[in-house]
Write a protein that holds these residues in place. Structure first.
Motif, PDB file in Angstrom:
ATOM      1  N   PHE A 139       1.109  -3.180  12.904  1.00 50.41           N
ATOM      2  CA  PHE A 139       1.068  -2.827  11.314  1.00 50.41           C
ATOM      3  C   PHE A 139       0.177  -1.770  10.957  1.00 50.41           C
ATOM      4  N   LEU A 140       0.971  -0.655  10.533  1.00 47.85           N
ATOM      5  CA  LEU A 140       0.269   0.581  10.019  1.00 47.85           C
ATOM      6  C   LEU A 140      -0.047   0.374   8.743  1.00 47.85           C
ATOM      7  N   GLY A 141      -1.489  -0.013   8.404  1.00 45.16           N
ATOM      8  CA  GLY A 141      -1.853  -0.145   7.148  1.00 45.16           C
ATOM      9  C   GLY A 141      -2.274   1.084   6.311  1.00 45.16           C
ATOM     10  N   GLY A 152      -1.193  -5.553   0.031  1.00 47.68           N
ATOM     11  CA  GLY A 152      -0.591  -5.855   1.531  1.00 47.68           C
ATOM     12  C   GLY A 152      -1.033  -6.908   2.076  1.00 47.68           C
ATOM     13  N   GLU A 153      -2.423  -7.106   2.014  1.00 46.97           N
ATOM     14  CA  GLU A 153      -3.201  -8.211   2.811  1.00 46.97           C
ATOM     15  C   GLU A 153      -2.829  -9.540   1.902  1.00 46.97           C
ATOM     16  N   PHE A 154      -2.928  -9.277   0.639  1.00 46.84           N
ATOM     17  CA  PHE A 154      -2.691 -10.511  -0.310  1.00 46.84           C
ATOM     18  C   PHE A 154      -1.065 -10.990   0.080  1.00 46.84           C
ATOM     19  N   THR A 155      -0.143 -10.216   0.140  1.00 52.06           N
ATOM     20  CA  THR A 155       1.464 -10.163   0.361  1.00 52.06           C
ATOM     21  C   THR A 155       1.154 -11.230   2.006  1.00 52.06           C
ATOM     22  N   ILE A 161       0.161 -15.080   7.135  1.00 47.53           N
ATOM     23  CA  ILE A 161      -0.091 -14.317   8.061  1.00 47.53           C
ATOM     24  C   ILE A 161      -1.781 -13.756   7.919  1.00 47.53           C
ATOM     25  N   ASP A 162      -2.492 -13.951   8.848  1.00 48.05           N
ATOM     26  CA  ASP A 162      -3.846 -13.439   8.857  1.00 48.05           C
ATOM     27  C   ASP A 162      -3.808 -11.988   9.275  1.00 48.05           C
ATOM     28  N   PRO A 163      -4.031 -11.017   8.282  1.00 47.36           N
ATOM     29  CA  PRO A 163      -3.767  -9.639   8.604  1.00 47.36           C
ATOM     30  C   PRO A 163      -4.814  -9.178   9.781  1.00 47.36           C
ATOM     31  N   GLN A 164      -6.021  -9.945  10.058  1.00 43.64           N
ATOM     32  CA  GLN A 164      -6.999  -9.507  10.804  1.00 43.64           C
ATOM     33  C   GLN A 164      -6.794 -10.317  12.200  1.00 43.64           C
ATOM     34  N   LYS A 165      -5.880 -11.347  12.336  1.00 44.38           N
ATOM     35  CA  LYS A 165      -6.035 -12.206  13.566  1.00 44.38           C
ATOM     36  C   LYS A 165      -4.402 -11.985  14.031  1.00 44.38           C
TER      37      LYS A 165
END
Length: 336
Positions: A139-141, A152-155, A161-165
């Protein structure tokens, strides 16, 4: 002798009359220059360009000088250093300044957009996104701590979906280079503003499969703001600026995407008009453009929730500390 005297008086009267006419035609007051820095050039900020192209700032006696300063951190640095008078940037930046204990806090006075302006683009796939397929992807954030990334992370978290894991999150690419990085093959998914998203769709580089604006709800996403000291010293200028913004917001609400595209095209010189129209349509459909400059409490509290989930909020900052709605309220009631 009488004829000469008469001619002299007629001549003097003519000179006085011409002077009065010249004075009236030249304008009694020169325009006030306001240096504005926007965080990016995007159809997302259509009301700003409408205020410029339709002469609403000029009508208020302001000479607005606009420059683009990519990245919220850089835009805020320009504001704090005095390089610009007013910034159009995410409200989170004013919270960061406040959290640092500034003696001259940055005050939000005129909201422009009320939702996130980014869209999820998938390199493969179309239609609505299957969020389960986003897990395990690259994922290109956006920049850490910036509103696009936090929304984006909130969504992502909303869809378990854990954006870090749960995915490979890339955040080390400068804001101005994210689109080109995706174009070069980086990422299965990317978060993009318009008109870039529509351009890539037209070129067959991917498909928009979700709107972070719809997913994350109403926020004071992009707001005109300035240092408290500037506002105190130039309150009349700030009121005129906000009046012009309200005029532009009214105009955007009353006109079609095609008409709005015509008004803002000078600020997107190399863009295809059809792309601009479709971009404006997307933003209008999801209610992105604020109808007035007021930052309301519900929006502010949603912003705090988004920041808190992202781990970027040290303390809950009350809106009254760094939001001044007095200019917006006056503009809303007086501008028709």
């Amino acid at each position: 002798m009488r004829k000469n005297t008469r001619r002299l008086w007629i001549g003097l009267f003519s000179l006085v009359l011409c002077g009065m006419i010249f004075s009236g035609c030249s304008g009694s007051k020169s325009e006030v220059k306001v240096k504005v820095g926007e965080v990016t050039r995007s159809v997302f900020y259509a009301p700003e360009y409408v205020a410029l192209s339709k002469g609403f700032f000029k009508e208020e006696g302001l000479d607005v000088e606009l420059q683009t300063i990519p990245g919220g951190d850089k835009t805020m640095t320009a504001l704090l250093s005095g390089a610009i008078d007013v910034a159009l940037v995410g409200s989170e930046t004013s919270i960061y300044v406040y959290q640092q204990g500034s003696d001259d806090p940055v005050i939000n006075f005129g909201q422009v957009t009320q939702t996130d302006g980014t869209f999820l683009m998938a390199r493969n796939g179309e239609g609505k996104v299957d969020w389960n397929q986003v897990k395990g992807s690259t994922f290109l954030g956006q920049r850490k701590g910036g509103m696009p990334q936090m929304a984006g992370e909130f969504t992502l978290r909303k869809h378990d979906i854990d954006p870090q894991k749960d995915l490979k999150l890339i955040q080390n690419i400068d804001f101005a280079n994210i689109a080109s990085a995706y174009l070069s093959g980086t990422g299965d998914y990317v978060q993009l503003f318009e008109p870039q998203a529509s351009i890539f769709e037209k070129e067959g580089k991917g498909h928009v499969v979700a709107s972070f604006g719809e997913e994350s709800g109403h926020l004071p996403y992009t707001v005109f703001m300035s240092k408290q000291s500037y506002i105190k010293k130039n309150s009349d200028t700030v009121q005129k600026f906000t009046n012009a913004l309200q005029k532009a917001q009214n105009w955007v609400q009353q006109h079609s995407p095609a008409e709005i595209a015509d008004a803002i095209l000078p600020y997107f010189k190399d863009a295809d008009k059809d792309i601009i129209v479709s971009s404006v349509q997307r933003y209008k459909d999801q209610g992105t453009y604020a109808t007035d400059p007021i930052v309301d409490d519900a929006e502010w509290n949603n912003l705090l929730d988004v920041m808190s989930q992202a781990g970027e909020l040290k303390e809950k900052v009350q809106a009254k500390a760094i939001v001044d709605n007095s200019f917006a309220e006056k503009a809303k009631s007086s501008v028709k």
